[in-house]
Design a protein around this motif. Structure first.
Motif, PDB file in Angstrom:
ATOM      1  N   SER A  79       1.008  -1.448  -0.090  1.00 23.26           N
ATOM      2  CA  SER A  79      -0.076   0.130  -0.442  1.00 23.26           C
ATOM      3  C   SER A  79       0.993   1.511  -0.001  1.00 23.26           C
ATOM      4  O   SER A  79       0.214   2.104  -0.250  1.00 23.26           O
ATOM      5  N   GLY A  80       2.005   1.077   0.195  1.00 24.47           N
ATOM      6  CA  GLY A  80       2.789   2.015   0.648  1.00 24.47           C
ATOM      7  C   GLY A  80       3.078   3.283   1.823  1.00 24.47           C
ATOM      8  O   GLY A  80       3.433   4.250   2.061  1.00 24.47           O
ATOM      9  N   LYS A  81       2.060   2.378   2.604  1.00 18.82           N
ATOM     10  CA  LYS A  81       1.622   2.892   3.339  1.00 18.82           C
ATOM     11  C   LYS A  81       2.758   2.751   4.679  1.00 18.82           C
ATOM     12  O   LYS A  81       2.074   3.676   5.868  1.00 18.82           O
ATOM     13  N   TRP A  82       3.127   2.059   4.829  1.00 17.90           N
ATOM     14  CA  TRP A  82       4.157   1.511   6.204  1.00 17.90           C
ATOM     15  C   TRP A  82       5.515   1.165   5.916  1.00 17.90           C
ATOM     16  O   TRP A  82       5.794   0.074   4.826  1.00 17.90           O
ATOM     17  N   VAL A  83       6.415   1.869   6.529  1.00 14.64           N
ATOM     18  CA  VAL A  83       8.223   1.027   6.649  1.00 14.64           C
ATOM     19  C   VAL A  83       8.426   0.605   7.520  1.00 14.64           C
ATOM     20  O   VAL A  83       7.759   1.218   8.928  1.00 14.64           O
ATOM     21  N   PHE A  84       8.941  -0.445   7.336  1.00 10.33           N
ATOM     22  CA  PHE A  84       9.547  -1.152   8.807  1.00 10.33           C
ATOM     23  C   PHE A  84      11.873  -1.151   8.326  1.00 10.33           C
ATOM     24  O   PHE A  84      11.886  -1.620   7.846  1.00 10.33           O
ATOM     25  N   ALA A  85      11.828  -1.022   9.626  1.00  5.56           N
ATOM     26  CA  ALA A  85      12.653  -0.462   9.581  1.00  5.56           C
ATOM     27  C   ALA A  85      14.059  -1.958  11.014  1.00  5.56           C
ATOM     28  O   ALA A  85      13.228  -1.866  12.192  1.00  5.56           O
ATOM     29  N   GLY A  86      14.665  -2.276  10.570  1.00  2.00           N
ATOM     30  CA  GLY A  86      15.329  -3.252  11.548  1.00  2.00           C
ATOM     31  C   GLY A  86      16.453  -2.890  11.989  1.00  2.00           C
ATOM     32  O   GLY A  86      17.609  -2.597  11.103  1.00  2.00           O
ATOM     33  N   ASN A  87      16.773  -3.003  13.343  1.00  2.00           N
ATOM     34  CA  ASN A  87      18.434  -2.682  13.710  1.00  2.00           C
ATOM     35  C   ASN A  87      19.200  -3.202  14.789  1.00  2.00           C
ATOM     36  O   ASN A  87      18.749  -4.454  15.426  1.00  2.00           O
ATOM     37  N   TYR A  88      20.085  -3.740  13.832  1.00  2.00           N
ATOM     38  CA  TYR A  88      20.501  -4.329  13.861  1.00  2.00           C
ATOM     39  C   TYR A  88      21.438  -5.228  15.618  1.00  2.00           C
ATOM     40  O   TYR A  88      21.179  -5.363  16.551  1.00  2.00           O
ATOM     41  N   SER A  89      22.308  -3.543  16.110  1.00  2.00           N
ATOM     42  CA  SER A  89      23.060  -3.829  17.252  1.00  2.00           C
ATOM     43  C   SER A  89      22.177  -3.154  18.584  1.00  2.00           C
ATOM     44  O   SER A  89      22.375  -4.265  19.128  1.00  2.00           O
ATOM     45  N   SER A  90      21.044  -2.743  18.011  1.00  2.00           N
ATOM     46  CA  SER A  90      19.881  -2.369  19.252  1.00  2.00           C
ATOM     47  C   SER A  90      19.026  -3.468  19.631  1.00  2.00           C
ATOM     48  O   SER A  90      18.465  -3.675  20.789  1.00  2.00           O
ATOM     49  N   GLY A  91      19.016  -4.599  18.484  1.00  2.00           N
ATOM     50  CA  GLY A  91      18.083  -5.338  18.618  1.00  2.00           C
ATOM     51  C   GLY A  91      15.978  -5.128  18.657  1.00  2.00           C
ATOM     52  O   GLY A  91      15.346  -5.674  19.420  1.00  2.00           O
ATOM     53  N   THR A  92      16.076  -4.149  17.601  1.00  2.00           N
ATOM     54  CA  THR A  92      14.922  -3.550  17.806  1.00  2.00           C
ATOM     55  C   THR A  92      14.253  -2.728  16.249  1.00  2.00           C
ATOM     56  O   THR A  92      14.998  -3.246  15.771  1.00  2.00           O
ATOM     57  N   LEU A  93      12.739  -3.028  16.564  1.00  2.00           N
ATOM     58  CA  LEU A  93      12.250  -3.147  14.946  1.00  2.00           C
ATOM     59  C   LEU A  93      11.686  -1.662  15.397  1.00  2.00           C
ATOM     60  O   LEU A  93      10.756  -1.396  16.695  1.00  2.00           O
ATOM     61  N   SER A  94      11.756  -0.887  13.617  1.00  2.00           N
ATOM     62  CA  SER A  94      10.426  -0.025  14.331  1.00  2.00           C
ATOM     63  C   SER A  94       9.386   0.169  12.659  1.00  2.00           C
ATOM     64  O   SER A  94       9.948  -0.119  12.487  1.00  2.00           O
ATOM     65  N   VAL A  95       8.111   1.001  12.952  1.00  2.00           N
ATOM     66  CA  VAL A  95       7.087   0.830  12.022  1.00  2.00           C
ATOM     67  C   VAL A  95       7.236   2.677  11.730  1.00  2.00           C
ATOM     68  O   VAL A  95       7.198   3.168  12.904  1.00  2.00           O
ATOM     69  N   PHE A  96       7.156   3.233  10.569  1.00  2.00           N
ATOM     70  CA  PHE A  96       6.449   4.514  10.677  1.00  2.00           C
ATOM     71  C   PHE A  96       6.299   4.736   9.412  1.00  2.00           C
ATOM     72  O   PHE A  96       6.278   4.309   8.042  1.00  2.00           O
ATOM     73  N   PRO A  97       5.166   6.061   9.332  1.00  2.00           N
ATOM     74  CA  PRO A  97       4.190   5.726   8.855  1.00  2.00           C
ATOM     75  C   PRO A  97       4.392   7.013   7.860  1.00  2.00           C
ATOM     76  O   PRO A  97       5.657   7.646   7.629  1.00  2.00           O
ATOM     77  N   VAL A  98       3.534   6.246   6.490  1.00  2.00           N
ATOM     78  CA  VAL A  98       4.423   7.002   5.142  1.00  2.00           C
ATOM     79  C   VAL A  98       3.614   8.632   4.969  1.00  2.00           C
ATOM     80  O   VAL A  98       1.967   7.982   4.575  1.00  2.00           O
ATOM     81  N   LYS A  99       3.597   9.342   3.954  1.00  2.00           N
ATOM     82  CA  LYS A  99       2.544  10.806   3.889  1.00  2.00           C
ATOM     83  C   LYS A  99       2.359  10.136   2.385  1.00  2.00           C
ATOM     84  O   LYS A  99       2.631   9.497   1.175  1.00  2.00           O
ATOM     85  N   GLN A 100       1.315  11.057   1.816  1.00  2.00           N
ATOM     86  CA  GLN A 100       0.688  11.211   0.945  1.00  2.00           C
ATOM     87  C   GLN A 100       2.498  11.176   0.408  1.00  2.00           C
ATOM     88  O   GLN A 100       2.591  10.680  -1.245  1.00  2.00           O
ATOM     89  N   SER A 101       2.997  12.023   0.050  1.00  2.00           N
ATOM     90  CA  SER A 101       3.972  12.748  -0.546  1.00  2.00           C
ATOM     91  C   SER A 101       4.611  11.506  -0.405  1.00  2.00           C
ATOM     92  O   SER A 101       5.726  11.917  -1.341  1.00  2.00           O
ATOM     93  N   GLY A 102       5.052  10.131   0.087  1.00  2.00           N
ATOM     94  CA  GLY A 102       6.311   9.690   0.604  1.00  2.00           C
ATOM     95  C   GLY A 102       7.510   9.707   1.867  1.00  2.00           C
ATOM     96  O   GLY A 102       7.881   8.462   1.890  1.00  2.00           O
ATOM     97  N   ASP A 103       7.022  10.977   1.799  1.00  2.00           N
ATOM     98  CA  ASP A 103       8.117  11.174   3.283  1.00  2.00           C
ATOM     99  C   ASP A 103       7.547  10.519   4.249  1.00  2.00           C
ATOM    100  O   ASP A 103       6.623  10.191   4.538  1.00  2.00           O
ATOM    101  N   ILE A 104       8.400  10.041   5.414  1.00  2.00           N
ATOM    102  CA  ILE A 104       8.562   8.920   6.958  1.00  2.00           C
ATOM    103  C   ILE A 104       7.943  10.452   7.408  1.00  2.00           C
ATOM    104  O   ILE A 104       8.691  10.541   7.890  1.00  2.00           O
ATOM    105  N   GLU A 105       7.243   9.819   8.123  1.00  2.00           N
ATOM    106  CA  GLU A 105       7.462  10.589   9.737  1.00  2.00           C
ATOM    107  C   GLU A 105       8.314   9.528  11.063  1.00  2.00           C
ATOM    108  O   GLU A 105       8.347   8.716  10.366  1.00  2.00           O
ATOM    109  N   PRO A 106       7.770   9.895  11.909  1.00  2.00           N
ATOM    110  CA  PRO A 106       9.070   9.550  12.761  1.00  2.00           C
ATOM    111  C   PRO A 106       7.673   7.943  13.208  1.00  2.00           C
ATOM    112  O   PRO A 106       6.742   8.034  13.495  1.00  2.00           O
ATOM    113  N   ALA A 107       8.351   7.486  13.670  1.00  2.00           N
ATOM    114  CA  ALA A 107       8.219   5.737  14.172  1.00  2.00           C
ATOM    115  C   ALA A 107       7.315   5.883  14.727  1.00  2.00           C
ATOM    116  O   ALA A 107       7.081   6.557  15.995  1.00  2.00           O
TER     117      ALA A 107
END
Length: 372
Positions: free
Chosen positions: A121-149
């Motif tokens: 859908s292009g609405k959500w971006v996910f990132a995996g952080n190796y060293s800290s062992g975390t993952l985050s979800v980022f909302p995506v704006k209509q423009s494609g910009d990402i918002e804070p996790a």
């Protein structure tokens, strides 16, 4: 006469579309000569690439292309300190006519992010952080910009290898084909964590069966689905094994464990990437360490089980990510320590690879993506 002009116009349009070359995007580490993300036009007939542009950004070691192909997301794999905040980043780039322009960057919610993915859908971006062992979800704006996790999940636990598994290490964030589940291999705790995704809110919650355990000390890394969506395959970095699963609606059932390392191999194992061929007939995986090879398996179309087809030297050092070109005729391998991408021809009947002699010289390549 008007009818003829319309036909001629359509014919010319088809020729222009047919001649349009796909774009090859290369993510890198910028600790050496690299400046960021390199964009090439790729000739599928001759397996040659021409540099189009470079987007300067720090350690864009993994990339994801939005479904509309107008936005590209890159991790910034760092553990930088900004005030009281420690962490890496995720940057959104607009893409047009072969050029990337940075739009927005957000903190990744951890240190050394090494993987990024985006929903259909292009609405959500996910990132995996190796060293800290975390993952985050980022909302995506209509423009494609990402918002804070909007959500950051902390994994916990350790593994038997005290040097490599002293804590959790998220290595990838892979969406199921229907985008209803997120699979997160964690090298540090020997588990593939499984989350149910709410596609409306972007919220992740543990699936009914919340993880698939792997052998102690195996180090789960990358994960891929077969095109028929019935099978999935896990690359274990530390063991060099591939685990084959039957897949159904968020559930993984182990079918097979098979080594990607030759029996007579002596040296360090450093398995990395894994991909099923576009036709679903073969599975490829890269081995770094002292191996520097691609292992090729044939896939039983009924059972999903693997059989060894062969090994191919990557003709370089430290093969990381690799990818098939849009035609499915070539496999491009990013040799990080050799500062080049080697282009192989694929035998569509056997799955085996042969060197085309073509190279793309680029510093510290680690990720290959396409826009076409």
């Amino acid at each position: 006469m008007r009818f003829v002009i319309v036909l001629l116009s359509l014919f010319v349009t088809q020729i222009i579309v047919a001649q349009k070359k796909p774009y090859l995007l290369v993510g890198t580490y910028t600790s050496g000569k690299s400046e960021g993300i390199y964009v090439y036009s790729f000739d599928e007939k001759n397996a040659t690439a021409d540099l189009v542009s470079v987007a300067k950004t720090k350690n864009p070691s993994y990339l994801a292309v939005a479904p509309n192909k107008k936005t590209v997301y890159a991790v910034n794999e760092t553990a930088d300190t900004t005030g009281s905040v420690v962490g890496g980043g995720v940057t959104a780039f607009s893409f047009a006519d072969g050029k990337l322009n940075a739009m927005s960057t957000q903190l990744s919610g951890g240190t050394n992010p090494c993987y990024v993915s985006v929903t259909k859908s292009g609405k959500w971006v996910f990132a995996g952080n190796y060293s800290s062992g975390t993952l985050s979800v980022f909302p995506v704006k209509q423009s494609g910009d990402i918002e804070p996790a909007s959500q950051t999940i902390q994994h916990t636990g350790t593994g038997p290898n005290k040097d490599r598994q002293e804590g959790p290490h998220v290595h990838s964030t892979v969406l199921s084909p229907d985008n209803n589940y997120l699979f997160v291999p964690n090298l540090g705790i020997d588990k593939v964590m499984i989350y149910r995704l709410n596609n409306n809110t972007g919220y992740l919650r543990p699936a009914t069966v919340s993880f698939a355990a792997t052998a102690p000390g195996s180090g789960p890394r990358h994960f891929d689905f077969a095109p028929n969506n019935h099978f999935a395959y896990l690359m274990e970095e530390m063991s060099g094994n591939v685990v084959a699963y039957a897949y159904n609606n968020g559930l993984l059932k182990q079918l097979q464990i098979i080594s990607s390392i030759p029996k007579d191999f002596k040296g360090n194992v450093g398995a990395a990437d894994i991909h099923v061929s576009p036709d679903g007939k073969f599975l490829y995986c890269s081995n770094r360490g002292d191996g520097n090879t691609i292992t090729i398996f044939s896939i039983n179309q009924k059972t999903g089980r693997l059989a060894l087809a062969g090994y191919q030297s990557t003709l370089g050092k430290t093969p990381r990510n690799f990818n098939f070109d849009p035609s499915g005729n070539f496999l491009l391998v990013a040799n990080q320590a050799s500062d080049n991408i080697v282009i192989f021809k694929i035998d569509r009947k056997t799955g085996l690879l042969s060197d085309t002699g073509k190279r793309i010289e680029v510093a510290n390549p680690v990720c290959i993506k396409w826009i076409f």
